[in-house]
Design a protein around this motif. Structure first.
Motif, PDB file in Angstrom:
ATOM      1  N   ILE A 261      33.507  34.326  33.283  1.00  0.00           N
ATOM      2  CA  ILE A 261      32.243  33.598  33.198  1.00  0.00           C
ATOM      3  C   ILE A 261      31.079  34.425  33.724  1.00  0.00           C
ATOM      4  N   SER A 262      31.323  35.196  34.788  1.00  0.00           N
ATOM      5  CA  SER A 262      30.259  35.992  35.390  1.00  0.00           C
ATOM      6  C   SER A 262      29.832  37.142  34.491  1.00  0.00           C
ATOM      7  N   VAL A 263      30.749  37.626  33.664  1.00  0.00           N
ATOM      8  CA  VAL A 263      30.388  38.677  32.703  1.00  0.00           C
ATOM      9  C   VAL A 263      29.465  38.099  31.632  1.00  0.00           C
ATOM     10  N   VAL A 264      29.809  36.910  31.191  1.00  0.00           N
ATOM     11  CA  VAL A 264      29.005  36.254  30.158  1.00  0.00           C
ATOM     12  C   VAL A 264      27.684  35.760  30.745  1.00  0.00           C
ATOM     13  N   ARG A 265      27.767  35.181  31.937  1.00  0.00           N
ATOM     14  CA  ARG A 265      26.564  34.642  32.581  1.00  0.00           C
ATOM     15  C   ARG A 265      26.523  35.138  34.028  1.00  0.00           C
ATOM     16  N   PRO A 266      25.932  36.323  34.275  1.00  0.00           N
ATOM     17  CA  PRO A 266      25.910  36.913  35.624  1.00  0.00           C
ATOM     18  C   PRO A 266      25.347  35.972  36.688  1.00  0.00           C
ATOM     19  N   ALA A 267      24.504  35.038  36.282  1.00  0.00           N
ATOM     20  CA  ALA A 267      23.916  34.115  37.264  1.00  0.00           C
ATOM     21  C   ALA A 267      24.956  33.189  37.888  1.00  0.00           C
ATOM     22  N   CYS A 268      26.151  33.141  37.293  1.00  0.00           N
ATOM     23  CA  CYS A 268      27.196  32.231  37.782  1.00  0.00           C
ATOM     24  C   CYS A 268      28.049  32.819  38.903  1.00  0.00           C
ATOM     25  N   ILE A 269      27.792  34.076  39.256  1.00  0.00           N
ATOM     26  CA  ILE A 269      28.641  34.728  40.272  1.00  0.00           C
ATOM     27  C   ILE A 269      28.622  33.934  41.575  1.00  0.00           C
ATOM     28  N   LYS A 270      27.436  33.515  42.000  1.00  0.00           N
ATOM     29  CA  LYS A 270      27.333  32.788  43.267  1.00  0.00           C
ATOM     30  C   LYS A 270      28.083  31.468  43.216  1.00  0.00           C
ATOM     31  N   SER A 271      27.962  30.738  42.109  1.00  0.00           N
ATOM     32  CA  SER A 271      28.647  29.446  42.008  1.00  0.00           C
ATOM     33  C   SER A 271      30.157  29.625  41.957  1.00  0.00           C
ATOM     34  N   MET A 272      30.627  30.729  41.362  1.00  0.00           N
ATOM     35  CA  MET A 272      32.061  31.001  41.322  1.00  0.00           C
ATOM     36  C   MET A 272      32.600  31.323  42.722  1.00  0.00           C
ATOM     37  N   LEU A 273      31.818  32.039  43.510  1.00  0.00           N
ATOM     38  CA  LEU A 273      32.226  32.334  44.888  1.00  0.00           C
ATOM     39  C   LEU A 273      32.286  31.047  45.713  1.00  0.00           C
ATOM     40  N   LEU A 274      31.309  30.171  45.497  1.00  0.00           N
ATOM     41  CA  LEU A 274      31.321  28.886  46.197  1.00  0.00           C
ATOM     42  C   LEU A 274      32.516  28.041  45.775  1.00  0.00           C
ATOM     43  N   LEU A 275      32.898  28.148  44.492  1.00  0.00           N
ATOM     44  CA  LEU A 275      34.077  27.425  44.009  1.00  0.00           C
ATOM     45  C   LEU A 275      35.328  27.879  44.747  1.00  0.00           C
ATOM     46  N   ILE A 276      35.479  29.187  44.928  1.00  0.00           N
ATOM     47  CA  ILE A 276      36.654  29.730  45.611  1.00  0.00           C
ATOM     48  C   ILE A 276      36.706  29.245  47.063  1.00  0.00           C
ATOM     49  N   VAL A 277      35.547  29.282  47.732  1.00  0.00           N
ATOM     50  CA  VAL A 277      35.484  28.776  49.105  1.00  0.00           C
ATOM     51  C   VAL A 277      35.808  27.286  49.130  1.00  0.00           C
ATOM     52  N   GLY A 278      35.308  26.557  48.131  1.00  0.00           N
ATOM     53  CA  GLY A 278      35.551  25.123  48.054  1.00  0.00           C
ATOM     54  C   GLY A 278      37.019  24.786  47.897  1.00  0.00           C
ATOM     55  N   ILE A 279      37.751  25.594  47.119  1.00  0.00           N
ATOM     56  CA  ILE A 279      39.190  25.364  46.944  1.00  0.00           C
ATOM     57  C   ILE A 279      39.917  25.472  48.281  1.00  0.00           C
ATOM     58  N   LEU A 280      39.523  26.446  49.093  1.00  0.00           N
ATOM     59  CA  LEU A 280      40.139  26.620  50.412  1.00  0.00           C
ATOM     60  C   LEU A 280      39.783  25.444  51.332  1.00  0.00           C
ATOM     61  N   VAL A 281      38.556  24.980  51.244  1.00  0.00           N
ATOM     62  CA  VAL A 281      38.141  23.841  52.063  1.00  0.00           C
ATOM     63  C   VAL A 281      38.927  22.585  51.676  1.00  0.00           C
ATOM     64  N   VAL A 282      39.124  22.380  50.380  1.00  0.00           N
ATOM     65  CA  VAL A 282      39.891  21.227  49.913  1.00  0.00           C
ATOM     66  C   VAL A 282      41.319  21.282  50.455  1.00  0.00           C
ATOM     67  N   GLU A 283      41.923  22.470  50.432  1.00  0.00           N
ATOM     68  CA  GLU A 283      43.280  22.623  50.965  1.00  0.00           C
ATOM     69  C   GLU A 283      43.313  22.276  52.449  1.00  0.00           C
ATOM     70  N   LEU A 284      42.314  22.714  53.195  1.00  0.00           N
ATOM     71  CA  LEU A 284      42.249  22.410  54.625  1.00  0.00           C
ATOM     72  C   LEU A 284      42.122  20.903  54.852  1.00  0.00           C
ATOM     73  N   VAL A 285      41.264  20.252  54.080  1.00  0.00           N
ATOM     74  CA  VAL A 285      41.072  18.805  54.236  1.00  0.00           C
ATOM     75  C   VAL A 285      42.354  18.054  53.892  1.00  0.00           C
ATOM     76  N   ALA A 286      42.968  18.414  52.745  1.00  0.00           N
ATOM     77  CA  ALA A 286      44.185  17.723  52.310  1.00  0.00           C
ATOM     78  C   ALA A 286      45.325  17.923  53.304  1.00  0.00           C
ATOM     79  N   SER A 287      45.481  19.150  53.806  1.00  0.00           N
ATOM     80  CA  SER A 287      46.538  19.434  54.783  1.00  0.00           C
ATOM     81  C   SER A 287      46.280  18.694  56.089  1.00  0.00           C
ATOM     82  N   SER A 288      45.024  18.609  56.501  1.00  0.00           N
ATOM     83  CA  SER A 288      44.687  17.934  57.753  1.00  0.00           C
ATOM     84  C   SER A 288      45.011  16.444  57.680  1.00  0.00           C
ATOM     85  N   VAL A 289      44.694  15.821  56.538  1.00  0.00           N
ATOM     86  CA  VAL A 289      45.005  14.400  56.368  1.00  0.00           C
ATOM     87  C   VAL A 289      46.517  14.194  56.382  1.00  0.00           C
ATOM     88  N   GLN A 290      47.246  15.093  55.744  1.00  0.00           N
ATOM     89  CA  GLN A 290      48.710  14.993  55.721  1.00  0.00           C
ATOM     90  C   GLN A 290      49.285  15.117  57.128  1.00  0.00           C
TER      91      GLN A 290
END
Length: 370
Positions: A261-290
Protein backbone atom coordinates in the motif's frame (compact mmCIF):
# COMPACT_ATOMS: atom_id res chain seq x y z
CA UNK A 1 5.11 -56.36 45.04
CA UNK A 2 6.01 -57.71 41.62
CA UNK A 3 6.73 -55.09 38.99
CA UNK A 4 9.69 -53.57 37.19
CA UNK A 5 10.37 -49.91 36.43
CA UNK A 6 13.04 -48.39 34.21
CA UNK A 7 13.81 -44.75 35.02
CA UNK A 8 15.07 -42.72 32.08
CA UNK A 9 16.89 -39.46 32.88
CA UNK A 10 18.27 -37.46 29.95
CA UNK A 11 20.79 -34.91 31.19
CA UNK A 12 22.86 -32.10 29.76
CA UNK A 13 24.02 -30.50 33.01
CA UNK A 14 24.44 -33.50 35.32
CA UNK A 15 24.10 -31.46 38.52
CA UNK A 16 24.66 -33.43 41.72
CA UNK A 17 21.96 -31.65 43.73
CA UNK A 18 19.30 -33.04 41.39
CA UNK A 19 20.82 -36.28 40.08
CA UNK A 20 22.00 -37.83 43.36
CA UNK A 21 18.57 -37.81 45.11
CA UNK A 22 17.03 -39.51 42.05
CA UNK A 23 19.71 -42.21 41.96
CA UNK A 24 19.25 -42.75 45.70
CA UNK A 25 15.44 -42.98 45.66
CA UNK A 26 14.19 -45.76 47.99
CA UNK A 27 13.19 -48.85 46.00
CA UNK A 28 9.80 -50.41 46.76
CA UNK A 29 10.06 -53.89 48.24
CA UNK A 30 9.82 -56.54 45.56
CA UNK A 31 10.02 -54.08 42.67
CA UNK A 32 12.94 -54.20 40.26
CA UNK A 33 14.09 -50.66 39.54
CA UNK A 34 16.79 -49.76 37.05
CA UNK A 35 17.95 -46.23 36.32
CA UNK A 36 19.34 -45.17 32.94
CA UNK A 37 21.19 -41.87 33.12
CA UNK A 38 21.90 -40.69 29.56
CA UNK A 39 24.22 -37.69 29.25
CA UNK A 40 23.85 -35.65 26.08
CA UNK A 41 26.93 -33.54 26.65
CA UNK A 42 30.28 -35.35 26.29
CA UNK A 43 32.09 -32.31 27.72
CA UNK A 44 30.47 -32.86 31.13
CA UNK A 45 32.30 -35.19 33.49
CA UNK A 46 30.21 -37.04 36.09
CA UNK A 47 31.26 -36.24 39.65
CA UNK A 48 32.84 -38.85 41.88
CA UNK A 49 29.62 -39.06 43.93
CA UNK A 50 27.59 -39.86 40.81
CA UNK A 51 30.17 -42.33 39.51
CA UNK A 52 30.14 -44.13 42.86
CA UNK A 53 26.48 -45.02 42.31
CA UNK A 54 26.96 -46.38 38.78
CA UNK A 55 27.05 -50.15 39.29
CA UNK A 56 25.82 -51.29 35.83
CA UNK A 57 23.30 -53.48 37.59
CA UNK A 58 20.67 -51.08 38.88
CA UNK A 59 22.17 -47.76 37.81
CA UNK A 60 23.60 -47.30 34.32
CA UNK A 61 25.44 -44.37 32.75
CA UNK A 62 25.56 -43.67 29.03
CA UNK A 63 27.36 -40.65 27.57
CA UNK A 64 26.50 -39.67 24.02
CA UNK A 65 29.63 -39.18 21.88
CA UNK A 66 28.08 -35.89 20.69
CA UNK A 67 25.07 -33.73 21.41
CA UNK A 68 22.22 -35.71 19.83
CA UNK A 69 19.22 -33.90 21.23
CA UNK A 70 16.35 -34.67 23.58
CA UNK A 71 14.59 -37.20 21.35
CA UNK A 72 17.53 -39.53 20.67
CA UNK A 73 18.70 -39.25 24.28
CA UNK A 74 15.34 -40.37 25.68
CA UNK A 75 15.09 -43.12 23.06
CA UNK A 76 18.54 -44.37 24.04
CA UNK A 77 17.58 -44.67 27.71
CA UNK A 78 14.22 -46.23 26.93
CA UNK A 79 15.73 -48.86 24.62
CA UNK A 80 18.48 -49.77 27.10
CA UNK A 81 16.00 -51.29 29.55
CA UNK A 82 13.34 -53.96 29.49
CA UNK A 83 11.19 -53.08 32.51
CA UNK A 84 7.42 -53.35 32.39
CA UNK A 85 7.13 -49.61 33.00
CA UNK A 86 9.23 -46.64 31.84
CA UNK A 87 9.40 -43.63 34.16
CA UNK A 88 10.58 -40.40 32.51
CA UNK A 89 12.15 -37.82 34.81
CA UNK A 90 13.98 -34.57 34.08
CA UNK A 91 17.51 -33.91 35.30
CA UNK A 92 16.59 -30.74 37.23
CA UNK A 93 13.75 -31.85 39.50
CA UNK A 94 13.50 -32.36 43.25
CA UNK A 95 11.98 -35.77 43.98
CA UNK A 96 9.93 -36.91 46.96
CA UNK A 97 11.23 -40.03 48.69
CA UNK A 98 8.02 -41.97 48.14
CA UNK A 99 7.93 -41.34 44.37
CA UNK A 100 8.76 -44.90 43.32
CA UNK A 101 6.47 -46.40 45.95
CA UNK A 102 3.54 -44.35 44.61
CA UNK A 103 4.24 -45.35 41.02
CA UNK A 104 4.83 -49.02 41.85
CA UNK A 105 1.59 -49.22 43.83
CA UNK A 106 -0.34 -47.58 40.98
CA UNK A 107 1.21 -49.99 38.48
CA UNK A 108 -0.04 -52.97 40.50
CA UNK A 109 -3.48 -51.59 41.36
CA UNK A 110 -4.18 -50.27 37.84
CA UNK A 111 -2.14 -52.58 35.67
CA UNK A 112 -4.46 -52.09 32.70
CA UNK A 113 -3.57 -48.40 32.35
CA UNK A 114 -1.23 -47.24 29.57
CA UNK A 115 0.51 -44.80 31.89
CA UNK A 116 0.34 -42.35 34.78
CA UNK A 117 0.61 -38.55 34.87
CA UNK A 118 2.59 -37.41 37.88
CA UNK A 119 2.31 -33.94 39.42
CA UNK A 120 5.01 -31.32 38.76
CA UNK A 121 4.95 -28.40 41.17
CA UNK A 122 6.94 -25.16 41.13
CA UNK A 123 8.09 -22.90 43.95
CA UNK A 124 5.81 -20.00 44.82
CA UNK A 125 6.56 -17.34 42.16
CA UNK A 126 8.23 -14.24 43.54
CA UNK A 127 9.45 -12.33 40.49
CA UNK A 128 6.91 -10.68 38.19
CA UNK A 129 8.20 -12.72 35.25
CA UNK A 130 7.57 -16.08 36.94
CA UNK A 131 4.16 -14.83 38.08
CA UNK A 132 3.48 -14.07 34.43
CA UNK A 133 4.56 -17.56 33.35
CA UNK A 134 2.08 -19.03 35.84
CA UNK A 135 -0.69 -16.62 34.81
CA UNK A 136 -0.16 -17.30 31.10
CA UNK A 137 -1.62 -20.81 31.28
CA UNK A 138 1.53 -22.36 29.82
CA UNK A 139 2.10 -24.21 33.12
CA UNK A 140 -1.23 -26.04 33.08
CA UNK A 141 0.23 -29.26 31.63
CA UNK A 142 2.57 -29.61 34.63
CA UNK A 143 -0.36 -29.80 37.05
CA UNK A 144 -2.81 -31.48 34.68
CA UNK A 145 -3.10 -34.43 37.07
CA UNK A 146 -4.82 -32.10 39.57
CA UNK A 147 -7.31 -30.81 37.02
CA UNK A 148 -8.19 -33.93 35.01
CA UNK A 149 -8.72 -37.59 35.88
CA UNK A 150 -6.89 -38.48 32.66
CA UNK A 151 -5.32 -36.64 29.75
CA UNK A 152 -3.86 -37.21 26.30
CA UNK A 153 -0.22 -36.46 27.21
CA UNK A 154 2.03 -35.18 29.96
CA UNK A 155 5.34 -33.47 30.59
CA UNK A 156 8.44 -35.69 30.48
CA UNK A 157 9.56 -34.27 33.82
CA UNK A 158 7.37 -36.84 35.62
CA UNK A 159 5.35 -39.44 33.72
CA UNK A 160 5.35 -43.26 33.69
CA UNK A 161 4.28 -45.31 30.67
CA UNK A 162 3.75 -49.04 30.20
CA UNK A 163 6.39 -50.46 27.85
CA UNK A 164 3.89 -52.70 26.07
CA UNK A 165 1.76 -49.60 25.38
CA UNK A 166 4.77 -47.84 23.87
CA UNK A 167 5.52 -50.64 21.43
CA UNK A 168 7.51 -49.23 18.51
CA UNK A 169 6.62 -45.57 19.18
CA UNK A 170 9.70 -43.38 19.66
CA UNK A 171 10.46 -39.71 20.25
CA UNK A 172 10.66 -38.18 16.78
CA UNK A 173 13.94 -36.63 15.62
CA UNK A 174 12.04 -34.23 13.34
CA UNK A 175 11.69 -31.82 16.25
CA UNK A 176 14.49 -29.46 17.36
CA UNK A 177 17.34 -31.14 19.22
CA UNK A 178 16.93 -28.75 22.14
CA UNK A 179 13.35 -29.91 22.66
CA UNK A 180 9.86 -28.68 21.97
CA UNK A 181 6.92 -30.65 20.61
CA UNK A 182 8.56 -34.07 20.68
CA UNK A 183 7.02 -34.93 24.07
CA UNK A 184 3.49 -34.11 22.88
CA UNK A 185 4.11 -36.09 19.69
CA UNK A 186 5.40 -39.15 21.57
CA UNK A 187 2.62 -39.44 24.13
CA UNK A 188 -0.17 -38.58 21.70
CA UNK A 189 1.07 -41.39 19.44
CA UNK A 190 1.30 -43.86 22.34
CA UNK A 191 -2.29 -42.90 23.16
CA UNK A 192 -3.35 -43.34 19.56
CA UNK A 193 -1.66 -46.75 19.41
CA UNK A 194 -3.79 -47.85 22.37
CA UNK A 195 -7.22 -46.98 21.06
CA UNK A 196 -6.99 -43.28 22.05
CA UNK A 197 -6.99 -44.15 25.74
CA UNK A 198 -5.74 -41.30 27.93
CA UNK A 199 -3.07 -41.50 30.62
CA UNK A 200 -4.41 -41.81 34.17
CA UNK A 201 -3.68 -38.94 36.56
CA UNK A 202 -1.59 -39.72 39.63
CA UNK A 203 -1.23 -36.46 41.59
CA UNK A 204 0.33 -38.21 44.58
CA UNK A 205 3.48 -38.88 42.50
CA UNK A 206 5.05 -35.48 43.09
CA UNK A 207 8.25 -33.77 41.97
CA UNK A 208 9.19 -30.10 42.14
CA UNK A 209 10.69 -28.26 39.19
CA UNK A 210 12.67 -25.03 39.69
CA UNK A 211 11.85 -21.93 37.68
CA UNK A 212 13.87 -21.70 34.53
CA UNK A 213 16.76 -19.24 34.13
CA UNK A 214 16.84 -18.43 37.87
CA UNK A 215 13.65 -16.36 37.65
CA UNK A 216 15.28 -13.99 35.14
CA UNK A 217 13.41 -12.60 32.15
CA UNK A 218 14.00 -14.75 29.07
CA UNK A 219 11.85 -15.50 26.04
CA UNK A 220 14.15 -18.10 24.55
CA UNK A 221 12.24 -21.07 25.99
CA UNK A 222 8.73 -20.17 24.69
CA UNK A 223 10.24 -19.17 21.33
CA UNK A 224 12.09 -22.49 21.08
CA UNK A 225 8.97 -24.42 22.09
CA UNK A 226 7.03 -22.51 19.47
CA UNK A 227 9.41 -23.66 16.75
CA UNK A 228 9.07 -27.25 17.94
CA UNK A 229 5.29 -27.06 18.28
CA UNK A 230 5.03 -25.83 14.70
CA UNK A 231 5.81 -29.41 13.64
CA UNK A 232 2.88 -30.93 15.51
CA UNK A 233 0.09 -30.23 12.95
CA UNK A 234 2.38 -31.28 10.10
CA UNK A 235 3.38 -34.61 11.64
CA UNK A 236 0.01 -35.31 13.28
CA UNK A 237 -2.55 -34.00 10.75
CA UNK A 238 -5.52 -35.77 12.35
CA UNK A 239 -5.28 -33.33 15.29
CA UNK A 240 -4.75 -30.24 13.12
CA UNK A 241 -7.27 -27.50 12.41
CA UNK A 242 -7.28 -23.89 11.19
CA UNK A 243 -8.02 -20.89 13.34
CA UNK A 244 -7.88 -17.11 13.09
CA UNK A 245 -4.38 -15.65 12.72
CA UNK A 246 -2.41 -15.00 15.90
CA UNK A 247 -0.55 -11.74 16.57
CA UNK A 248 2.78 -12.51 14.81
CA UNK A 249 0.88 -13.84 11.78
CA UNK A 250 -1.34 -10.75 11.76
CA UNK A 251 1.72 -8.49 12.06
CA UNK A 252 3.38 -10.24 9.12
CA UNK A 253 0.26 -9.75 7.01
CA UNK A 254 0.03 -6.10 8.07
CA UNK A 255 3.69 -5.49 7.18
CA UNK A 256 3.35 -7.10 3.76
CA UNK A 257 0.17 -5.20 2.96
CA UNK A 258 1.68 -2.03 4.38
CA UNK A 259 4.67 -2.29 2.04
CA UNK A 260 2.40 -2.78 -0.97
CA UNK A 261 0.00 0.00 0.00
CA UNK A 262 2.84 2.40 0.82
CA UNK A 263 4.37 1.88 -2.61
CA UNK A 264 1.08 2.73 -4.26
CA UNK A 265 0.24 5.51 -1.81
CA UNK A 266 3.39 6.75 0.04
CA UNK A 267 1.20 8.92 2.27
CA UNK A 268 -0.07 5.73 3.94
CA UNK A 269 3.27 4.81 5.52
CA UNK A 270 2.43 6.56 8.79
CA UNK A 271 -1.01 4.96 9.07
CA UNK A 272 0.49 1.52 8.38
CA UNK A 273 3.03 2.01 11.18
CA UNK A 274 0.22 3.04 13.52
CA UNK A 275 -1.68 -0.10 12.47
CA UNK A 276 1.26 -2.29 13.48
CA UNK A 277 1.53 -0.56 16.86
CA UNK A 278 -2.23 -0.91 17.25
CA UNK A 279 -2.08 -4.68 16.70
CA UNK A 280 0.41 -4.97 19.56
CA UNK A 281 -1.75 -2.80 21.79
CA UNK A 282 -4.80 -4.96 21.05
CA UNK A 283 -2.82 -8.08 22.02
CA UNK A 284 -1.79 -6.43 25.29
CA UNK A 285 -5.39 -5.44 26.09
CA UNK A 286 -6.81 -8.87 25.20
CA UNK A 287 -4.12 -10.71 27.19
CA UNK A 288 -4.61 -8.41 30.18
CA UNK A 289 -8.36 -9.06 30.27
CA UNK A 290 -7.71 -12.81 30.02
CA UNK A 291 -5.23 -12.66 32.91
CA UNK A 292 -7.70 -10.66 34.98
CA UNK A 293 -10.42 -13.25 34.39
CA UNK A 294 -8.09 -16.12 35.30
CA UNK A 295 -6.16 -14.65 38.22
CA UNK A 296 -7.94 -11.50 39.36
CA UNK A 297 -6.26 -8.13 39.77
CA UNK A 298 -2.63 -8.04 38.75
CA UNK A 299 0.02 -5.55 37.64
CA UNK A 300 0.59 -3.99 34.22
CA UNK A 301 4.10 -5.45 34.28
CA UNK A 302 2.79 -8.99 34.66
CA UNK A 303 0.29 -8.40 31.85
CA UNK A 304 3.12 -7.14 29.66
CA UNK A 305 5.16 -10.27 30.38
CA UNK A 306 2.18 -12.54 29.65
CA UNK A 307 1.71 -10.76 26.31
CA UNK A 308 5.42 -11.02 25.46
CA UNK A 309 5.50 -14.74 26.37
CA UNK A 310 2.56 -15.46 24.07
CA UNK A 311 4.07 -13.46 21.22
CA UNK A 312 7.44 -15.21 21.67
CA UNK A 313 5.83 -18.66 21.44
CA UNK A 314 3.63 -17.72 18.47
CA UNK A 315 6.58 -16.06 16.73
CA UNK A 316 8.51 -19.31 17.12
CA UNK A 317 5.65 -21.20 15.47
CA UNK A 318 5.59 -18.70 12.60
CA UNK A 319 9.36 -18.88 12.12
CA UNK A 320 9.15 -22.68 12.16
CA UNK A 321 6.63 -22.90 9.32
CA UNK A 322 8.28 -20.14 7.26
CA UNK A 323 11.70 -21.78 7.56
CA UNK A 324 10.15 -24.87 6.01
CA UNK A 325 8.55 -22.75 3.30
CA UNK A 326 5.08 -23.84 4.45
CA UNK A 327 3.40 -20.42 4.47
CA UNK A 328 0.01 -22.07 3.93
CA UNK A 329 0.20 -23.42 7.48
CA UNK A 330 -0.27 -19.91 8.90
CA UNK A 331 -3.36 -20.20 11.07
CA UNK A 332 -2.96 -23.96 11.45
CA UNK A 333 -3.24 -25.15 15.04
CA UNK A 334 -3.03 -28.39 17.04
CA UNK A 335 -5.59 -29.95 19.39
CA UNK A 336 -3.42 -30.48 22.47
CA UNK A 337 -6.25 -32.34 24.20
CA UNK A 338 -6.11 -35.06 21.54
CA UNK A 339 -9.42 -34.08 19.94
CA UNK A 340 -9.97 -34.95 16.28
CA UNK A 341 -12.06 -31.98 15.24
CA UNK A 342 -11.72 -30.20 11.89
CA UNK A 343 -14.23 -27.41 12.48
CA UNK A 344 -12.83 -23.98 11.67
CA UNK A 345 -12.92 -20.79 13.78
CA UNK A 346 -15.40 -22.30 16.20
CA UNK A 347 -14.12 -21.20 19.60
CA UNK A 348 -15.22 -18.02 21.31
CA UNK A 349 -13.81 -16.43 24.45
CA UNK A 350 -13.14 -12.96 25.79
CA UNK A 351 -9.58 -12.88 24.46
CA UNK A 352 -10.69 -13.70 20.92
CA UNK A 353 -13.74 -11.43 21.00
CA UNK A 354 -11.66 -8.41 22.06
CA UNK A 355 -9.09 -9.02 19.31
CA UNK A 356 -11.51 -9.62 16.51
CA UNK A 357 -13.77 -6.71 17.41
CA UNK A 358 -10.85 -4.29 17.63
CA UNK A 359 -8.94 -5.56 14.58
CA UNK A 360 -11.56 -4.50 11.99
CA UNK A 361 -11.74 -1.12 13.71
CA UNK A 362 -7.95 -0.78 13.44
CA UNK A 363 -7.92 -1.68 9.75
CA UNK A 364 -10.79 0.74 9.08
CA UNK A 365 -8.99 3.58 10.90
CA UNK A 366 -5.76 2.87 8.99
CA UNK A 367 -7.63 2.87 5.69
CA UNK A 368 -9.41 6.13 6.47
CA UNK A 369 -6.10 7.74 7.51
CA UNK A 370 -4.73 7.06 4.02
Amino acid sequence: MNTSIDIVIPSFRLEEKYILPILQLPRPAGARVRIYLVVDNPAVQPSMAIRALIDNESVFLHVNPENRGAAITRNTGMEAGSGEWVLFLDDDIIVQENLLQVYATAALEHSDEIGFLGLITFPEPVADFTKAIEASGSMDIFRISLDRDAFAWGATANIMVKRSAIGDVRFSTAYPKSGGGEDVDFFINVRQRNGYRNFRSLPTAVVQHPWWNNDKVSYQRPYRYGIGNSWLPKLNPRYAYYDLLNTPETLLLAVLLGVIISVVRPACIKSMLLLIVGILVVELVASSVQVFKRRGLTSIKICYYVTALRIAHDAGMLVGILKRGEWWRMGQRFHYDGAINKVYFYRSNTYRIIKWVMYPLLWWMAWRAC
